[in-house]
Design an enzyme around this catalytic site. Structure first.
Site, short mmCIF file in Angstrom:
data_model
loop_
_atom_site.label_atom_id
_atom_site.label_comp_id
_atom_site.label_asym_id
_atom_site.label_seq_id
_atom_site.Cartn_x
_atom_site.Cartn_y
_atom_site.Cartn_z
N TYR A 142 0.86 -1.18 0.00
CA TYR A 142 0.00 0.00 0.00
C TYR A 142 0.89 1.23 0.00
O TYR A 142 1.82 1.32 0.80
CB TYR A 142 -0.90 -0.01 1.24
CG TYR A 142 -1.82 1.19 1.34
CD1 TYR A 142 -2.89 1.34 0.46
CD2 TYR A 142 -1.62 2.16 2.31
CE1 TYR A 142 -3.75 2.43 0.55
CE2 TYR A 142 -2.47 3.26 2.41
CZ TYR A 142 -3.53 3.38 1.53
OH TYR A 142 -4.38 4.46 1.63
N ASP A 237 9.39 2.99 -0.33
CA ASP A 237 8.34 3.66 0.43
C ASP A 237 8.57 3.33 1.90
O ASP A 237 8.20 2.26 2.38
CB ASP A 237 6.95 3.18 -0.05
CG ASP A 237 5.84 3.86 0.73
OD1 ASP A 237 6.15 4.61 1.69
OD2 ASP A 237 4.66 3.63 0.40
N LYS A 265 4.36 9.51 8.62
CA LYS A 265 4.11 9.01 9.98
C LYS A 265 5.06 9.60 11.02
O LYS A 265 4.81 10.69 11.52
CB LYS A 265 4.12 7.48 9.99
CG LYS A 265 3.04 6.90 9.03
CD LYS A 265 2.89 5.42 9.15
CE LYS A 265 2.03 4.82 8.05
NZ LYS A 265 0.60 4.77 8.29
N1 PLP Z 1 2.94 4.23 2.24
C1 PLP Z 1 2.86 3.32 3.22
C2 PLP Z 1 3.88 2.23 3.28
C3 PLP Z 1 1.86 3.39 4.18
O1 PLP Z 1 1.79 2.46 5.14
C4 PLP Z 1 0.91 4.44 4.09
C5 PLP Z 1 -0.18 4.55 5.07
O2 PLP Z 1 -0.43 3.70 5.87
C6 PLP Z 1 1.02 5.37 3.05
C7 PLP Z 1 2.06 5.24 2.15
C8 PLP Z 1 0.06 6.49 2.93
O3 PLP Z 1 0.26 7.43 3.94
P1 PLP Z 1 -0.92 8.41 4.36
O4 PLP Z 1 -1.98 7.57 4.99
O5 PLP Z 1 -0.25 9.37 5.31
O6 PLP Z 1 -1.40 9.10 3.13
#
Ligand code: PLP
Length: 427
Positions: A142, A237, A265
């Site tokens: 994700y 990511d 985060k």
């Molecule tokens: N990338 C990863 C690995 C994530 O776990 C998340 C959210 O859980 C995101 C991107 C997206 O971040 P946001 O919810 O702050 O848009």
């Protein structure tokens, strides 16, 4: 004061599904969400006064526990000077210097407001830089909710059961190629077939949105080599893993250097923050240094920067991550021993302060294995733990998080609850 149920009924009237982010609705585990009134240390308290030991940690940011006095004091100081300026502010410079010091693959960094913005901007940059259109992602990973990533996505999108969200044009989804994580040959074959068209490959170096699945030995190195050979950018990511699995993120833990990194985060300390950064010559393509456009009214917000910088100060204390990893091990080893004692098919995985619980006896290394686990058993365990005052992520496909506020006493309390909860799973 309203009850959890009354609040949820009101929310259902005026908010889609009653929540502002899907997994919060408990659809996958059943029942209704509780509404949090306050949070402190390792715990949340709902509006009815019930206390929960929290292994969600606001989905990752709260690595030093909730409501940490150091972070709160930094925010209190910052708000004395105003909430948003719309001009550069000193804290942004300190933040950029801190990130680039802690993550050496990042020479230059741009602050944004969420993980979604970070990943979305990173692939635009990859496309702009390479002049290629296709991107590669992994099934069950994700990367936020930008259109390009809602193709075989993990997290809440995984529990909805549609491979690609309605609203994502087929023409766009076609540009997103997907791979099974931890499969060496599939990645080689895909790059052999499409290599010259691939702008970038984006990966959660430790996927945490299909539960928690560490990379096989050499897998991230394999992806690095493929991207280099085919002129594609490797994008880690690290929105979840950054500053969590190690101070320098998963790239430090596994010793693999990506071209671009996305963060979120923890760098916001609980405020809405994301960032993307990487090699100087690539990042210099971003406006106004270069032609690839990306902007944000609230980006680099002074209050958010203050919270994030305070959090980054906390996690740089010597031994911080080693101690977190030790506590996480105490938790997962403890859970495993109880499940074994009860004869329940159960396994765990962990990397640093990130862990996964699986209702299967097998070691889970792939998306197919993760989705073949006994999710009904997980759901019963989740409910039994919740009843006993322990809040796990409300889905069998989310990683759990330990914070420095989860001391041995809190972990012992969790294991005590688990003793009863595993028994409840069997019945
Ligand atoms: N990338 C990863 C690995 C994530 O776990 C998340 C959210 O859980 C995101 C991107 C997206 O971040 P946001 O919810 O702050 O848009």
């Amino acid at each position: 004061m309203s009850s959890n149920h009354a609040l949820f009924q009101r929310a259902l009237e005026r908010i889609p599904g009653g929540v502002n982010s899907p997994v919060r609705a408990f659809r996958s585990v059943g029942g209704e969400p509780f509404f949090t009134a306050r949070a402190d240390g390792a715990c949340l308290w709902d509006v009815e006064g019930k206390r929960y030991i929290d292994y969600v940690g606001s989905w990752g940011p709260m690595i030093a526990g909730h409501n940490h006095p150091h972070v709160r004091a930094a925010v209190e100081r910052a708000i004395q000077n105003g909430l948003s300026f719309g001009t550069p502010c000193p804290a942004e410079v300190t933040m950029a210097e801190t990130i680039t010091r802690l993550i050496p693959s990042i020479d230059v960094v741009r602050m944004v407001n969420s993980g979604t913005e970070a990943t979305m901007s990173a692939i635009r940059l990859a496309r702009g830089h390479t002049g290629r259109a296709r991107i590669v992602k992994f099934e069950g990973c994700y990367h936020g909710h930008a259109d390009a990533f809602l193709v075989k996505a993990g997290s809440g999108a995984l529990t909805l059961g549609t491979p690609t969200s309605p609203g994502v044009p087929a023409a766009l989804a076609d540009l997103t190629l997907t791979l099974p994580f931890n499969d060496f040959e599939a990645a080689t074959a895909l790059f052999d077939a499409f290599g010259v068209e691939i702008a970038g490959l984006i990966v959660e170096p430790v996927p945490g949105n299909m539960n928690c699945i560490p990379p096989r030995e050499g897998y991230l190195q394999h992806l690095r080599a493929l991207c280099s050979r085919h002129g594609a950018l490797l994008i880690f990511d690290e929105v979840m893993t950054g500053f969590r699995v190690a101070l320098g993120g998963a790239q430090a833990h596994y010793g693999v250097t990506p071209d671009l990194t996305t963060l979120g985060k923890i760098i916001g300390g609980g405020m809405p923050v994301g960032a993307y950064g990487g090699r100087r010559e690539i990042m210099q393509q971003i406006a106004p240094a270069g032609p690839v456009y990306q902007a944000g009214t609230l980006s680099g917000n002074p209050v958010a920067m203050a919270a994030g910088l305070a959090m980054l100060e906390l996690i740089q204390q010597p031994g911080f991550h080693e101690e977190l990893a030790r506590r996480t091990r105490l938790l997962t080893d403890g859970l495993q021993a109880i499940a074994d004692g009860e004869g329940i098919a159960f396994s765990t995985q962990r990397v640093g302060a990130m862990f996964g619980l699986f209702f299967t006896a097998q070691k889970v290394e792939t998306y197919a294995q993760a989705t073949a686990t006994d999710t009904a058993a997980f759901n019963r365990f989740f409910q039994a733990m919740l009843e006993r005052g322990v809040f796990l992520a409300p889905s069998a496909y989310e990683a759990g998080f330990v914070s420095s506020a989860h001391d041995e006493q809190i972990i012992a309390e969790t294991l005590e609850a688990a003793r009863g909860a595993f028994r409840a799973v069997k019945n």
